[in-house]
Design a protein around this motif. Sequence first.
Motif, PDB file in Angstrom:
ATOM      1  N   GLY A 255       0.752  -1.236   0.000  1.00  0.00           N
ATOM      2  CA  GLY A 255       0.000   0.000   0.000  1.00  0.00           C
ATOM      3  C   GLY A 255       0.787   1.292   0.000  1.00  0.00           C
ATOM      4  O   GLY A 255       0.199   2.372  -0.101  1.00  0.00           O
ATOM      5  N   PHE A 256       2.128   1.221   0.114  1.00  0.00           N
ATOM      6  CA  PHE A 256       2.913   2.452   0.002  1.00  0.00           C
ATOM      7  C   PHE A 256       2.769   2.992  -1.421  1.00  0.00           C
ATOM      8  O   PHE A 256       2.975   2.267  -2.393  1.00  0.00           O
ATOM      9  N   SER A 257       2.446   4.268  -1.528  1.00  0.00           N
ATOM     10  CA  SER A 257       2.332   4.908  -2.828  1.00  0.00           C
ATOM     11  C   SER A 257       3.382   6.003  -2.956  1.00  0.00           C
ATOM     12  O   SER A 257       3.939   6.463  -1.954  1.00  0.00           O
TER      13      SER A 257
ATOM     14  N   SER B  92      -2.378   8.710  -2.715  1.00  0.00           N
ATOM     15  CA  SER B  92      -2.436   7.309  -3.123  1.00  0.00           C
ATOM     16  C   SER B  92      -2.941   7.182  -4.566  1.00  0.00           C
ATOM     17  O   SER B  92      -2.673   8.041  -5.409  1.00  0.00           O
ATOM     18  N   ILE B  93      -3.701   6.161  -4.844  1.00  0.00           N
ATOM     19  CA  ILE B  93      -4.158   5.891  -6.209  1.00  0.00           C
ATOM     20  C   ILE B  93      -5.144   6.944  -6.699  1.00  0.00           C
ATOM     21  O   ILE B  93      -5.301   7.152  -7.911  1.00  0.00           O
ATOM     22  N   MET B  94      -5.814   7.632  -5.780  1.00  0.00           N
ATOM     23  CA  MET B  94      -6.782   8.656  -6.208  1.00  0.00           C
ATOM     24  C   MET B  94      -6.087   9.801  -6.950  1.00  0.00           C
ATOM     25  O   MET B  94      -6.741  10.551  -7.678  1.00  0.00           O
ATOM     26  N   TYR B  95      -4.779   9.929  -6.808  1.00  0.00           N
ATOM     27  CA  TYR B  95      -4.024  10.959  -7.517  1.00  0.00           C
ATOM     28  C   TYR B  95      -4.202  10.827  -9.027  1.00  0.00           C
ATOM     29  O   TYR B  95      -4.320  11.821  -9.750  1.00  0.00           O
ATOM     30  N   TYR B  96      -4.241   9.591  -9.519  1.00  0.00           N
ATOM     31  CA  TYR B  96      -4.300   9.351 -10.964  1.00  0.00           C
ATOM     32  C   TYR B  96      -5.712   9.511 -11.529  1.00  0.00           C
ATOM     33  O   TYR B  96      -5.869   9.800 -12.717  1.00  0.00           O
ATOM     34  N   ASN B  97      -6.729   9.265 -10.701  1.00  0.00           N
ATOM     35  CA  ASN B  97      -8.122   9.379 -11.140  1.00  0.00           C
ATOM     36  C   ASN B  97      -8.330   8.654 -12.468  1.00  0.00           C
ATOM     37  O   ASN B  97      -8.911   9.184 -13.416  1.00  0.00           O
TER      38      ASN B  97
END
Length: 495
Positions: free
Chosen positions: A229-231, A236-241
């Motif tokens: 889970g380290f991003s 986290s993954i929401m950055y990429y949308n």
Amino acid sequence: MRINWRVNKMNLPVILGLLGKLLVIYAGAMCIPLTLAVVLGEWSVYSFLLSIIIIGIPGFFLMRRFKLTEMKFGVREAFAAVTGAWLLASFTGALPYWFADVVPTYIDALFETVSGLTTTGASVISDVEALPQSILLWRSLTHWVGGLGIIVLFIVLLPKTGMGSVLLFNAEVPGPTNDRVMPRIRDTAAALWKIYLIFTAICAVLLWMAGMSFLDALNHAFATIATGGFSTKNTSIMYYNSLTIEMIVAFFMIFSGANFVIYLTVWRKKTMKAFRNTELMVYLLIIIAATLLIAGSLWSNAGNSPGYAFRHALFQVASIMTTTGYASVDFDQWPSMTKIILFLLMFIGGSAGSTSGGMKVSRIILLVKATWAELKRGIHPRVVSSIKLDDKVIDTENLSRVGIFFFLYIVTFTGASIIVAASTGLSPFEAMSAVAATLGNVGPGFGTVGPTTTFAGISLLGKIVLTVCMLLGRLEFFTLLIIFRPEFWGKGKVW
């Protein structure tokens, strides 16, 4: 004068030899981010260089002094070696963070390292995007190394392991069952690492093709396959949308949360029958049911569109169930019912034999079956019932261990929650979510330790407690707690 290294009948030379090998390999692993730091001209090059010197020299000395020509040792040595390896990896792995001055205290560096090795993914670094790429790579590498297990990797690299490797394997991967496909545990460990490497490579390539930079794709592949889970991004993954990135990550999270022995069986025996696995079916059923319940709540109660609701419900259920801890959205803002479901999923976790944390689905199945059998016995006192899992009868000893594990899990969760609440000022639910997230190796909790925040604000005592919780959860209590038994260090009979 010759020193007698056998203290209380414990074979210290083999333990010290193993730990020396650990330090040398660990120093070698640090050469990877060191090389990246040199190529990119980052100032963190000195922190890695100093760490490698401090770790590598003692490791080389121990490895040469105590050569592992044979690994003849018993259960006690196996527990001591595994516990020592994890503690040593944690304390030495914190050095690059500490020397690079990216965290305020050594305890923070230790917290970050343990979180990486145990594939928890809880962080004390508020702005990861400001970190050097080499430090980000080291964070992800700790995930990847700790995913299948430090000792499982050593079993592959060590010569003439014999029965010692079986004891080491069982000590690091306790679980309700320790299945293996090949007669030699070393062959099984090597095959597992090959599959692990292939999954990582495929995941990295797909994420790169989906729009991530090469280094971001590599870091996220390490963390995803290890269910860590380290991003490399603060959000986290929401950055990429990106729906494509989210579905790739969700697929590999679910894939990695299943028992790797299933994939090994399919690979070796070329049969799809391995997928007819009770734990796998229940694991997928829980993911489907939780996704539908949360999606329904987001659609009806939060006013989201069906597509949006299902997309993020699936991702977050996969992330929490597999104890990865990625976030595609701030789920801390979701309705109460959805947060309760996610909170419960933190306790269940993934499958035995996976890189996931939590109690494991197989233990939940056995607890349910044992409860049902006891209810039946209440009606028919003379009936003799056997508990089976995939047509295998689970003996009383294993059932007892499952019950004891459940007891230890709940007692630890309760005690740690009280200490964290008292020492940090978190609300009761926030404290419980912080403990559940670390004990289950999940990562983010709710509120102050939610998906858009970090554990940086937790008090020193709170961080120490949560660090211990991460280690207890990863080693599943028995391996770590057994060393506190007085007879473990006594001169009693040989184990």
